[in-house]
Design an enzyme around this catalytic site. Structure first.
Site, PDB file in Angstrom:
ATOM      1  N   GLU A   1      14.530  79.024  40.437  1.00 59.77           N
ATOM      2  CA  GLU A   1      15.618  80.079  39.982  1.00 59.77           C
ATOM      3  C   GLU A   1      15.031  81.300  39.194  1.00 59.77           C
ATOM      4  O   GLU A   1      15.544  82.443  39.317  1.00 59.77           O
ATOM      5  CB  GLU A   1      16.219  79.269  38.759  1.00 59.77           C
TER       6      GLU A   1
ATOM      7  N   ARG B   1      18.719  84.913  32.400  1.00 59.41           N
ATOM      8  CA  ARG B   1      19.681  83.711  32.825  1.00 59.41           C
ATOM      9  C   ARG B   1      20.786  83.656  31.993  1.00 59.41           C
ATOM     10  O   ARG B   1      20.668  83.419  30.915  1.00 59.41           O
ATOM     11  CB  ARG B   1      19.081  82.542  32.952  1.00 59.41           C
TER      12      ARG B   1
ATOM     13  N   HIS C   1      24.576  76.349  38.285  1.00 58.00           N
ATOM     14  CA  HIS C   1      23.434  76.252  38.880  1.00 58.00           C
ATOM     15  C   HIS C   1      23.286  77.168  40.339  1.00 58.00           C
ATOM     16  O   HIS C   1      22.880  77.007  41.074  1.00 58.00           O
ATOM     17  CB  HIS C   1      23.238  74.621  39.459  1.00 58.00           C
TER      18      HIS C   1
ATOM     19  N   ARG D   1      24.551  63.719  30.400  1.00 62.84           N
ATOM     20  CA  ARG D   1      26.197  64.085  30.585  1.00 62.84           C
ATOM     21  C   ARG D   1      26.895  63.161  31.544  1.00 62.84           C
ATOM     22  O   ARG D   1      26.399  62.802  32.285  1.00 62.84           O
ATOM     23  CB  ARG D   1      26.274  65.511  31.094  1.00 62.84           C
TER      24      ARG D   1
ATOM     25  N   ASN E   1      15.038  82.681  29.749  1.00 61.55           N
ATOM     26  CA  ASN E   1      16.232  81.871  29.732  1.00 61.55           C
ATOM     27  C   ASN E   1      16.577  81.266  28.432  1.00 61.55           C
ATOM     28  O   ASN E   1      15.602  80.542  27.816  1.00 61.55           O
ATOM     29  CB  ASN E   1      16.083  80.642  30.667  1.00 61.55           C
TER      30      ASN E   1
END
Ligand code: ADP
Length: 402
Positions: A381, A95, A183, A243, A10
């Site tokens: 993940e 990813r 996601h 965020r 990732n």
């Protein structure tokens, strides 16, 4: 021969996170994990094996020393892996944040696919270029080993027009300005796990709340994503660590016109200074907010859970019903307080919490008579990417046959 395993990468703007898992297509087992971060500034490397067969590493470098880019970072990781594990990497799973409208499933990487990923950079300028740099570094490091791109957007690609369209002139939708949702690898993993934990719930209408530093929720009807709170970018939806989540676009016009902020300053405000950090003025970290007595910390938490309850109601409406609610990711898995706050407002949807089970982390955290069942399920993940990498490259079938 060394045991076959899969490397999951990732790559971010200044970091590479990695995981090594067994090449077991059904339930890949984590063998080692770590990251190099601070690339371009003061790099740091940390890594560990899960069974402790090698000493964990924590190495920091002075500014200007150590790995300076993704290639060098990957070399550092691979050197360590060779000594610590000695496994044979048979596939690499990447990813990738954005697959646009074209990539609806994990895809074996080649030059044409990498070029197509490059065309999606305008949709995710903060992440996609770094994902591609990680892919290039891994292809250079593992010539001949299949490399598979796994997309955060792919799981959501079956949405209806009305779930994904903004009410802008149609040409914007046609050029790709639409809700993508993110996601997706986490949601896909949870959808599969729920199938094992509660098959009847998995066949019904579920909202999954992925609550980490980044947070979103997804409506999953019989295993398929039908709506998500994240939109064109990962800014939309509920407030996150730093965020803002959904915001009236008129605020942006005000910042541009009245406050004379430019696009870069607004980007910094919305991505890095808002959310729990901006609301509290204390921290983006939920643990710190929960530990704080400051009223601003409590208000930030209240805004977070208020938005989550609203999102659950909206997603239930998208599915015309709700059978199951799943909490996952850092906050969802570890904060009984946030789960309790969210569930306390959802009696009208037929959810009654079991406070004792919630404190214990369930996995079932709804009360015996609750019409809607609620669970805590840990996401993974990396395992999802490993499974995809093995399946898409055909290695899962080969390993199973051996
Ligand atoms: P990321 O999106 O970076 O993968 P994570 O899923 O690791 O993030 O979630 C990080 C968030 O989880 C942080 O806000 C952290 O405070 C929160 N968290 C972790 N453990 C706990 C806990 N025991 N109680 C409350 N929040 C927690």
């Amino acid at each position: 021969m060394a045991d076959p395993c899969v490397l999951v990468l990732n790559a971010g703007s200044s970091s590479i996170k990695f995981a090594v898992l067994t090449a077991n297509g059904e339930e890949p087992e984590l063998l080692a994990t770590g990251q190099v971060d601070g690339l371009g500034a003061t790099p740091a490397f940390k890594a560990r094996t899960l069974d402790g067969r090698a000493e964990p590493v924590r190495q920091t470098f002075a500014a200007g020393e150590g790995p300076g880019d993704h290639d060098a970072a990957l070399r550092l990781v691979l050197n360590w892996l060779a000594g610590a594990l000695g496994h044979e990497i048979v596939a690499v799973g990447h990813r990738v944040v954005h697959g646009g409208t074209r990539f609806t499933e994990p895809t074996v990487l080649n030059d044409a696919v990498i070029a197509a990923l490059g065309e999606l950079v305008p949709l995710a300028p903060l992440h996609q270029p770094h994902n591609i740099a990680g892919i290039r570094a891994a292809i250079a490091a593992f010539p001949g080993v299949p490399q598979v791109a796994c997309f955060d957007t792919a799981f959501h690609r079956g949405h209806t027009f009305e779930a994904d369209a903004f009410a802008l002139p149609r040409r914007y939708y046609d050029e790709g300005v639409r809700r993508y949702g993110f996601h997706g690898l986490s949601y896909e993993y949870i959808a599969q796990r729920l199938g094992a934990v509660d098959p009847s719930a998995a066949a019904g209408k579920t909202v999954v709340a992925h609550l980490g530093n980044g947070a979103s929720l997804c409506a999953i009807d019989n295993g398929r994503s039908v709506a998500s709170t994240m939109g064109f970018t990962a800014l939309d939806g509920v407030p996150m660590g730093t965020r803002c989540g959904a915001i009236d676009p008129g605020v942006l016009l005000y910042l541009l016109d009245e406050r004379k902020m430019d696009a870069k300053a607004i980007e910094t405000l919305l991505y890095r200074e808002s959310g729990l950090l901006g609301l509290s003025g204390i921290s983006s970290d939920m643990r710190e907010l929960e530990a704080s007595d400051a009223p601003e910390a409590a208000q930030a938490i209240a805004c977070f859970t208020y938005a989550i309850r609203g999102a659950i109601a909206r997603l239930a409406a998208a599915m015309q019903g709700l059978d199951c609610l799943v909490f996952t990711a850092g906050i969802g898995e570890n904060s009984p307080r946030i789960r309790a706050d969210v569930m306390a407002g959802l009696g009208f949807l037929g959810l009654t919490a079991d406070p004792v089970a919630n404190e214990r982390k369930g996995p079932l955290i709804s009360a015996a008579g609750s019409r809607v069942r609620a669970y805590v399920i840990a996401t993974n993940e990396e395992a999802m990417i490993a499974r995809h990498a093995l399946a898409a490259s055909g290695i899962a079938a080969r390993v199973a046959a051996e």
